[in-house]
Write a protein that holds these residues in place. Structure first.
Motif, PDB file in Angstrom:
ATOM      1  N   MET A  98     -18.086  69.664  31.139  1.00  0.00           N
ATOM      2  CA  MET A  98     -18.935  68.732  30.403  1.00  0.00           C
ATOM      3  C   MET A  98     -20.044  68.146  31.273  1.00  0.00           C
ATOM      4  N   ALA A  99     -19.872  68.205  32.586  1.00  0.00           N
ATOM      5  CA  ALA A  99     -20.894  67.668  33.489  1.00  0.00           C
ATOM      6  C   ALA A  99     -22.138  68.547  33.535  1.00  0.00           C
ATOM      7  N   SER A 100     -22.067  69.738  32.922  1.00  0.00           N
ATOM      8  CA  SER A 100     -23.205  70.653  32.900  1.00  0.00           C
ATOM      9  C   SER A 100     -23.720  70.769  31.468  1.00  0.00           C
ATOM     10  N   GLU A 101     -24.979  70.427  31.239  1.00  0.00           N
ATOM     11  CA  GLU A 101     -25.541  70.456  29.886  1.00  0.00           C
ATOM     12  C   GLU A 101     -25.488  71.842  29.234  1.00  0.00           C
ATOM     13  N   PRO A 102     -25.816  72.927  29.952  1.00  0.00           N
ATOM     14  CA  PRO A 102     -25.752  74.245  29.300  1.00  0.00           C
ATOM     15  C   PRO A 102     -24.343  74.639  28.857  1.00  0.00           C
ATOM     16  N   LEU A 103     -23.326  74.018  29.444  1.00  0.00           N
ATOM     17  CA  LEU A 103     -21.940  74.356  29.107  1.00  0.00           C
ATOM     18  C   LEU A 103     -21.345  73.401  28.079  1.00  0.00           C
ATOM     19  N   PHE A 104     -22.187  72.619  27.407  1.00  0.00           N
ATOM     20  CA  PHE A 104     -21.679  71.585  26.498  1.00  0.00           C
ATOM     21  C   PHE A 104     -20.763  72.160  25.423  1.00  0.00           C
ATOM     22  N   TYR A 105     -21.228  73.151  24.677  1.00  0.00           N
ATOM     23  CA  TYR A 105     -20.412  73.704  23.595  1.00  0.00           C
ATOM     24  C   TYR A 105     -19.211  74.493  24.120  1.00  0.00           C
ATOM     25  N   PRO A 106     -19.362  75.352  25.152  1.00  0.00           N
ATOM     26  CA  PRO A 106     -18.174  75.995  25.722  1.00  0.00           C
ATOM     27  C   PRO A 106     -17.151  74.998  26.265  1.00  0.00           C
ATOM     28  N   ALA A 107     -17.632  73.877  26.805  1.00  0.00           N
ATOM     29  CA  ALA A 107     -16.714  72.870  27.330  1.00  0.00           C
ATOM     30  C   ALA A 107     -15.867  72.272  26.214  1.00  0.00           C
ATOM     31  N   LEU A 108     -16.491  71.953  25.080  1.00  0.00           N
ATOM     32  CA  LEU A 108     -15.740  71.412  23.947  1.00  0.00           C
ATOM     33  C   LEU A 108     -14.672  72.407  23.483  1.00  0.00           C
ATOM     34  N   ALA A 109     -15.046  73.688  23.417  1.00  0.00           N
ATOM     35  CA  ALA A 109     -14.088  74.714  22.987  1.00  0.00           C
ATOM     36  C   ALA A 109     -12.942  74.854  23.983  1.00  0.00           C
ATOM     37  N   THR A 110     -13.248  74.775  25.271  1.00  0.00           N
ATOM     38  CA  THR A 110     -12.212  74.907  26.306  1.00  0.00           C
ATOM     39  C   THR A 110     -11.214  73.761  26.233  1.00  0.00           C
ATOM     40  N   ILE A 111     -11.696  72.551  26.058  1.00  0.00           N
ATOM     41  CA  ILE A 111     -10.795  71.398  25.943  1.00  0.00           C
ATOM     42  C   ILE A 111      -9.895  71.543  24.723  1.00  0.00           C
ATOM     43  N   ALA A 112     -10.467  71.962  23.604  1.00  0.00           N
ATOM     44  CA  ALA A 112      -9.678  72.115  22.381  1.00  0.00           C
ATOM     45  C   ALA A 112      -8.602  73.184  22.540  1.00  0.00           C
ATOM     46  N   LEU A 113      -8.915  74.298  23.202  1.00  0.00           N
ATOM     47  CA  LEU A 113      -7.931  75.365  23.401  1.00  0.00           C
ATOM     48  C   LEU A 113      -6.791  74.902  24.309  1.00  0.00           C
ATOM     49  N   GLY A 114      -7.137  74.240  25.405  1.00  0.00           N
ATOM     50  CA  GLY A 114      -6.088  73.742  26.299  1.00  0.00           C
ATOM     51  C   GLY A 114      -5.203  72.719  25.632  1.00  0.00           C
ATOM     52  N   ASN A 115      -5.814  71.868  24.822  1.00  0.00           N
ATOM     53  CA  ASN A 115      -5.057  70.853  24.103  1.00  0.00           C
ATOM     54  C   ASN A 115      -4.030  71.477  23.166  1.00  0.00           C
ATOM     55  N   GLY A 116      -4.346  72.653  22.611  1.00  0.00           N
ATOM     56  CA  GLY A 116      -3.431  73.314  21.697  1.00  0.00           C
ATOM     57  C   GLY A 116      -2.101  73.649  22.322  1.00  0.00           C
ATOM     58  N   LEU A 117      -2.098  74.003  23.591  1.00  0.00           N
ATOM     59  CA  LEU A 117      -0.845  74.279  24.295  1.00  0.00           C
ATOM     60  C   LEU A 117      -0.193  72.996  24.794  1.00  0.00           C
ATOM     61  N   PHE A 118      -1.008  72.059  25.244  1.00  0.00           N
ATOM     62  CA  PHE A 118      -0.488  70.858  25.908  1.00  0.00           C
ATOM     63  C   PHE A 118       0.176  69.883  24.935  1.00  0.00           C
ATOM     64  N   LEU A 119      -0.521  69.542  23.865  1.00  0.00           N
ATOM     65  CA  LEU A 119      -0.131  68.404  23.034  1.00  0.00           C
ATOM     66  C   LEU A 119       1.247  68.547  22.382  1.00  0.00           C
ATOM     67  N   PRO A 120       1.523  69.611  21.623  1.00  0.00           N
ATOM     68  CA  PRO A 120       2.840  69.689  20.978  1.00  0.00           C
ATOM     69  C   PRO A 120       3.960  69.961  21.965  1.00  0.00           C
ATOM     70  N   SER A 121       3.666  70.650  23.052  1.00  0.00           N
ATOM     71  CA  SER A 121       4.707  71.015  24.019  1.00  0.00           C
ATOM     72  C   SER A 121       5.195  69.809  24.802  1.00  0.00           C
ATOM     73  N   LEU A 122       4.331  68.812  25.021  1.00  0.00           N
ATOM     74  CA  LEU A 122       4.747  67.618  25.747  1.00  0.00           C
ATOM     75  C   LEU A 122       5.577  66.705  24.857  1.00  0.00           C
ATOM     76  N   ALA A 123       5.059  66.352  23.685  1.00  0.00           N
ATOM     77  CA  ALA A 123       5.757  65.413  22.809  1.00  0.00           C
ATOM     78  C   ALA A 123       7.089  65.955  22.321  1.00  0.00           C
ATOM     79  N   SER A 124       7.210  67.273  22.160  1.00  0.00           N
ATOM     80  CA  SER A 124       8.446  67.856  21.630  1.00  0.00           C
ATOM     81  C   SER A 124       9.583  67.844  22.643  1.00  0.00           C
ATOM     82  N   GLN A 125       9.321  67.430  23.881  1.00  0.00           N
ATOM     83  CA  GLN A 125      10.383  67.342  24.886  1.00  0.00           C
ATOM     84  C   GLN A 125      11.143  66.017  24.831  1.00  0.00           C
ATOM     85  N   ILE A 126      10.654  65.060  24.046  1.00  0.00           N
ATOM     86  CA  ILE A 126      11.289  63.740  24.007  1.00  0.00           C
ATOM     87  C   ILE A 126      12.729  63.836  23.514  1.00  0.00           C
ATOM     88  N   GLU A 127      12.944  64.576  22.418  1.00  0.00           N
ATOM     89  CA  GLU A 127      14.275  64.640  21.819  1.00  0.00           C
ATOM     90  C   GLU A 127      15.308  65.217  22.774  1.00  0.00           C
TER      91      GLU A 127
END
Length: 436
Positions: A98-127
């Motif tokens: 995100m610190a690079s203007e030309p990479l603005f849209y790829p950066a948003l896509a990269t964060i969203a893809l990483g979040n897809g693996l991270f978010l449900p896998s972390l919270a589902s460990q509580i039980e």
């Protein structure tokens, strides 16, 4: 059962503290970037407000879309720990991009893809941290949700201040550092987390049969998710049109020559979570001692109604300010955040608990992902509604958003009346995640 799970911090398994701190810094990175995003697009990239709102809504939507597939990948192939590590590293890379203007849209896509693996896998460990029937599990999601909001509280103060005062790219870089800290904490505390469940053919063989009760539970969860889509259309205006309203129509002057930074107001949400969570838990505990049970769907409907009321307050305030030609005092904005967040506490952590507790064994990450999937369509709806900000008067816009939240409250209430027995049977014998 691993011996490390028997060791406690603050009365709970140590693994909960690990998950708490991991999620805290992940949320620091997410909300830090989110606090800057609309301002960065409209002030630095000179994007049109309507287009910026669509981009914001599309990004926020895909942040909640990718966990559906990420949860399935974690349950079937990668495992939760590998999914968290790969997803976290991918998100960190996106934040630094995100610190690079030309990479603005790829950066948003990269964060969203990483979040897809991270978010449900972390919270589902509580039980997995608790034995069946462990009473401590009652407040586990509350504690986890405080971690979410601690990160959200720090993010605007640090990332927002750096972005406004020193340059947007400094704020985005700080968000990336927060994501790296999240990964370091997760790796350092991995020995306190529950063991990985079996995957593949062995896991499928160990799963309970998909009978009528399981189908009913999934049907209820899908119904709740559909209604939460409507609710998020209103709730997700916080980082979109509410941010624009703060910039345009709120008098932020605190002392002569000094105005409160725009992004700081986003931290009020988290302060209210810290202050009100213990009060709500204590209230539900007193009700339970008197034998008064409060269904989760009823709580969620009540929360959506409060959020609708908060937007109705803004509609009245905006109409008055427009009629008198003045800007709203920042105290009204603070009051709105208090009211809106009170409603949030009745619906968002409660919904996460409902999906975590009712998930059949072997489908927990997938079930958690379904909860977040509602955020995908909800953020698309929020982005579409945000395009009306420049077309409608602000008073009419807030009245529309109040109506959207009100519709979700009515639908949740009706679903609870019709399918409340499915909820009670699906969670029988287990704590309801929020202490009663």
């Amino acid at each position: 059962m691993i011996p490390a799970r028997e060791k406690n911090w603050f009365g709970h398994p140590r693994g909960l503290s690990v998950l708490f701190l991991t999620e805290m810094w992940e949320m620091f990175s997410f909300f830090g970037m989110r606090a800057l995003l609309v301002y960065y697009m409209t002030k630095h990239l000179d994007l049109d407000q309507q287009y910026a709102s669509l981009i914001y809504g599309a990004y926020a939507a895909f942040v909640y879309f990718t966990p559906v597939f990420g949860g399935m990948v974690a349950d079937r192939w990668l495992g939760k720990r590998n999914a968290v590590m790969i997803g976290g590293a991918t998100m960190a890379a996106g934040h630094f991009m995100m610190a690079s203007e030309p990479l603005f849209y790829p950066a948003l896509a990269t964060i969203a893809l990483g979040n897809g693996l991270f978010l449900p896998s972390l919270a589902s460990q509580i039980e997995g941290l608790y034995r069946d029937g462990d009473p401590r599990s009652k407040s586990a999601y509350n504690i986890y949700y405080v971690g979410v909001n601690l990160g959200a509280f720090l993010a605007p103060l640090i990332c927002g201040t750096l972005g406004e005062a020193y340059g947007w790219h400094w704020g985005f870089a700080a968000a990336g550092i927060g994501m790296l800290l999240s990964l370091v904490i997760y790796l350092a505390g991995a020995r306190y987390l529950p063991p990985e469940p079996e995957r593949g053919a062995e896991a499928r063989a160990a799963r309970p049969p998909v009978d009528r009760a399981v189908i009913d539970r999934f049907a209820l969860l899908l119904g709740v998710a559909a209604i939460v889509v409507v609710f998020r259309g209103a709730y997700e205006q916080v980082g979109n049109t509410i941010a624009l309203w703060i910039d345009q129509d709120v008098d932020r002057e605190l002392a002569s020559g000094w105005a409160i930074p725009m992004t700081w107001f986003q931290s009020i949400n988290s302060v209210v979570v810290f202050a009100f969570t213990p009060l709500l838990v204590a209230r539900w505990a007193r009700l339970a001692q008197r034998g008064v049970e409060t269904p989760l769907l009823g709580r969620m409907a009540f929360g959506a109604a409060i959020v609708g009321g908060s937007y109705l307050m803004l509609a009245v305030l905006s109409a008055w300010c427009e009629a008198h030609g003045v800007r709203a005092h920042w105290g009204w904005l603070a009051a709105w955040f208090v009211l809106m967040t009170t409603g949030e506490l009745y619906i968002l952590p409660v919904g996460l608990a409902l999906f975590g507790r009712m998930a059949p064994e072997g489908f927990r990450a997938t079930s958690i992902a379904t909860w977040f999937f509602a955020g995908f369509f909800g953020n698309l709806l929020a982005g579409a509604l945000g395009t009306l900000w420049s077309r409608l008067g602000h008073a009419w816009f807030f009245a529309l958003i109040a109506a959207v939240a009100g519709v979700s409250a009515a639908l949740l209430y009706m679903l609870g009346r019709r399918l409340g027995d499915v909820e009670s049977h699906g969670t029988a014998g287990a704590a309801m995640a929020l202490a009663r």
